[in-house]
Design an enzyme around this catalytic site. Structure first.
Site, PDB file in Angstrom:
ATOM      1  N   ASP A 195       0.612  -0.479  13.101  1.00  0.00           N
ATOM      2  CA  ASP A 195       0.984  -1.790  12.555  1.00  0.00           C
ATOM      3  C   ASP A 195       1.243  -2.821  13.658  1.00  0.00           C
ATOM      4  OD1 ASP A 195       0.740  -0.871   9.999  1.00  0.00           O
ATOM      5  OD2 ASP A 195       2.857  -0.348   9.789  1.00  0.00           O
ATOM      6  N   GLY A 210       0.826  -1.208   0.000  1.00  0.00           N
ATOM      7  CA  GLY A 210       0.000   0.000   0.000  1.00  0.00           C
ATOM      8  C   GLY A 210       0.859   1.255   0.000  1.00  0.00           C
ATOM      9  N   GLN A 262       0.499   7.432   4.815  1.00  0.00           N
ATOM     10  CA  GLN A 262       0.627   7.166   3.376  1.00  0.00           C
ATOM     11  C   GLN A 262      -0.050   8.268   2.578  1.00  0.00           C
ATOM     12  OE1 GLN A 262      -0.929   3.227   2.729  1.00  0.00           O
ATOM     13  NE2 GLN A 262       0.836   2.240   3.684  1.00  0.00           N
TER      14      GLN A 262
HETATM   15  C1  S3P Z   1       2.946   3.503   6.373  1.00  0.00           C
HETATM   16  C2  S3P Z   1       1.877   4.058   7.008  1.00  0.00           C
HETATM   17  C3  S3P Z   1       0.843   3.279   7.703  1.00  0.00           C
HETATM   18  C4  S3P Z   1       1.266   1.849   7.950  1.00  0.00           C
HETATM   19  C5  S3P Z   1       1.968   1.235   6.789  1.00  0.00           C
HETATM   20  C6  S3P Z   1       3.172   2.046   6.369  1.00  0.00           C
HETATM   21  C7  S3P Z   1       3.896   4.387   5.690  1.00  0.00           C
HETATM   22  O1  S3P Z   1      -0.307   3.311   6.911  1.00  0.00           O
HETATM   23  O2  S3P Z   1       0.150   1.066   8.310  1.00  0.00           O
HETATM   24  O3  S3P Z   1       2.389  -0.075   7.105  1.00  0.00           O
HETATM   25  O4  S3P Z   1       5.005   3.919   5.329  1.00  0.00           O
HETATM   26  O5  S3P Z   1       3.569   5.572   5.503  1.00  0.00           O
HETATM   27  P1  S3P Z   1      -1.358   4.516   7.089  1.00  0.00           P
HETATM   28  O6  S3P Z   1      -0.620   5.678   7.593  1.00  0.00           O
HETATM   29  O7  S3P Z   1      -1.945   4.764   5.769  1.00  0.00           O
HETATM   30  O8  S3P Z   1      -2.324   4.029   8.131  1.00  0.00           O
END
Ligand code: S3P
Length: 433
Positions: free
Chosen positions: A319, A98, A173
């Site tokens: 996480d 993701g 993210q």
């Molecule tokens: C991440 C942000 C988190 C996390 C993912 C990595 C990142 O997701 O769960 O494993 O590297 O920015 P979200 O911030 O979208 O919840």
């Protein structure tokens, strides 16, 4: 393709010794992305050679960036500068990641060419509208199922209009995708988050020479004339360390030192939650690694107590909820997780997956719309469970197995390679017979 990999875990008296965990996943992704957009060379050492970060490397190679490695966990990226990525000839496959898909969408929105991004079956079910909607407002064209909410997503970008955007969910993210798009905007892009989330993008952008402003929960980024490549030593991933830490806590004769772990305050919620539960954890020898704090973490077997985990703590341990659920099962009393609806749209619906799998092993866990209620039993029977194709569910179940009464078998376990390829080896090197 069906995954035939089974992970068998026999109970142990404890985890003992010293270990370093693999490089931080979030920081490894960002090193490739910023390295690709910078002038000159970026060398990332202690890079995480897991499947997610390898997907990021392949996507940027397909965009014309020369990347050597990972070799011995080092990666060398020859940056093309902000305006010289090339149109990819094929669909960009971000696999299970993701982070790759969302941050890449932000970068592709600023490129004057056509690209299509896709991912595996799990990623194609995860919501992307939270990224593509603000990118549409900035002037990019994004198309996909359900109004560009689900991959495959086609992007046709170019020079963007700056926006001032309030994030609807606490997501690093999403924040990062929009900050990266902001590099290609006409003016300062401003992003406000409801609750602080991990700030690795802001720290690394600043280290590469971007102009950023920060006030409370609002970050602004100026269109960057250029970024400068640099050397990055990736800290150990606290999200991987968390599995070993909980493994040490719930077994009776443990004394473990995890070296070189990233302890950025936006990521250390797991240590705060465990300390609240009575864990014997000491964090020492703080140092700096290219703008990120790093330390060694010592953990000893502990009698844990239930607690309540909610509100602003959630994004700081987002996480680690699966592995904290394991800690809660081995604790005395009740533990409650609230405000964690985001877990339903991770690599699996993690609230449902962890409840189902730990209950198969003998736990007493109930699901609520936004969290979990765990009645600590102090022990588990063990048995057979499944990973749901989710690396953190597989590893949480394996750690639960260390403290169980009999052997535990995790089916479909090859997904541990997404973030911790050497997980089984690490456990074997530390376990007491
Ligand atoms: C991440 C942000 C988190 C996390 C993912 C990595 C990142 O997701 O769960 O494993 O590297 O920015 P979200 O911030 O979208 O919840």
């Amino acid at each position: 393709m069906s995954d035939q990999t089974r992970l068998k875990i026999t109970p142990t008296r404890g985890l003992r010794g010293e270990i370093s965990v693999p490089g931080d996943k979030s920081i490894s992704h960002r090193a490739v992305m910023l390295g690709a957009l910078a002038q000159g060379e970026t060398v990332a050492t202690n890079f995480l050679s897991g499947e997610d970060c390898l997907a990021t490397i392949r996507c940027f190679q397909a965009l014309g960036v020369e990347i050597d490695g990972p070799r011995d966990d080092n990666v060398r990226i020859r940056g093309r500068g902000l305006f010289a990525l090339q149109e990819p000839e094929d669909v960009l496959d971000t696999g299970n990641s993701g982070t790759t898909m969302r941050l890449l969408l932000g970068i592709l929105a600023g490129q004057p060419f056509f690209s299509v991004v896709t991912g595996d079956a799990s990623l194609r079910r995860r919501p992307m509208g939270r990224v593509t909607q603000p990118l549409l407002q900035m002037g990019a064209v994004c198309m996909g199922r359900d109004g560009a909410n689900y991959a495959p997503i086609a992007v046709s970008g170019g020079r963007l209009r700056a926006i001032s955007h309030q994030l609807p969910v606490a997501s690093a993210q999403l924040k990062s995708a929009l900050l990266l798009a902001g590099l290609f905007a006409d003016e300062r892009t401003i992003i406000s988050e409801p609750i602080p989330t991990r700030d690795h993008t802001e720290r690394m952008l600043a280290a590469f020479g971007a102009s950023l402003s920060r006030e409370g929960r609002t970050v602004g980024v100026d269109p960057a004339p250029q970024l400068q490549g640099r050397e990055i030593t990736v800290p150990g991933d606290i999200s991987s360390a968390a599995f070993l830490i909980v493994g040490a806590l719930i077994t009776p004769d443990s004394d473990l030192l995890v070296r070189g772990v990233g302890v950025n305050p936006t990521r250390t919620g797991v240590l705060d939650a465990l300390s609240r539960m009575g864990a014997r954890i000491t964090v020492r020898d703080f140092r700096d690694s290219g703008g990120e704090p790093v330390a060694d973490i010592r953990v000893q077997s502990s009698m844990l107590q239930g607690t309540v985990i909610d509100g602003p703590l959630i994004p700081r341990l987002i996480d680690e909820i699966p592995i904290l659920t394991v800690a809660a099962v081995f604790a005395r009393g009740e533990t409650v997780f609230r405000d964690a609806t985001e877990l339903r749209v991770k690599e699996s619906d993690r609230l449902s997956a962890i409840r189902m799998e730990l209950n198969r092993l003998g736990a007493d866990i109930h699901e609520t719309p936004d969290g979990l209620l765990i009645r600590g039993t102090g022990r588990l029977a063990g048995g057979t469970c499944r990973s749901h194709g989710d690396h953190r569910i597989a590893m949480a179940a394996a750690i639960a197995g260390l403290g169980a009464a009999r052997e535990t078998c995790i089916e479909d376990a090859s997904c541990t390679s997404v973030s911790f390829p050497a997980f089984t080896g690490a456990l074997n090197s530390l376990r007491l017979e």
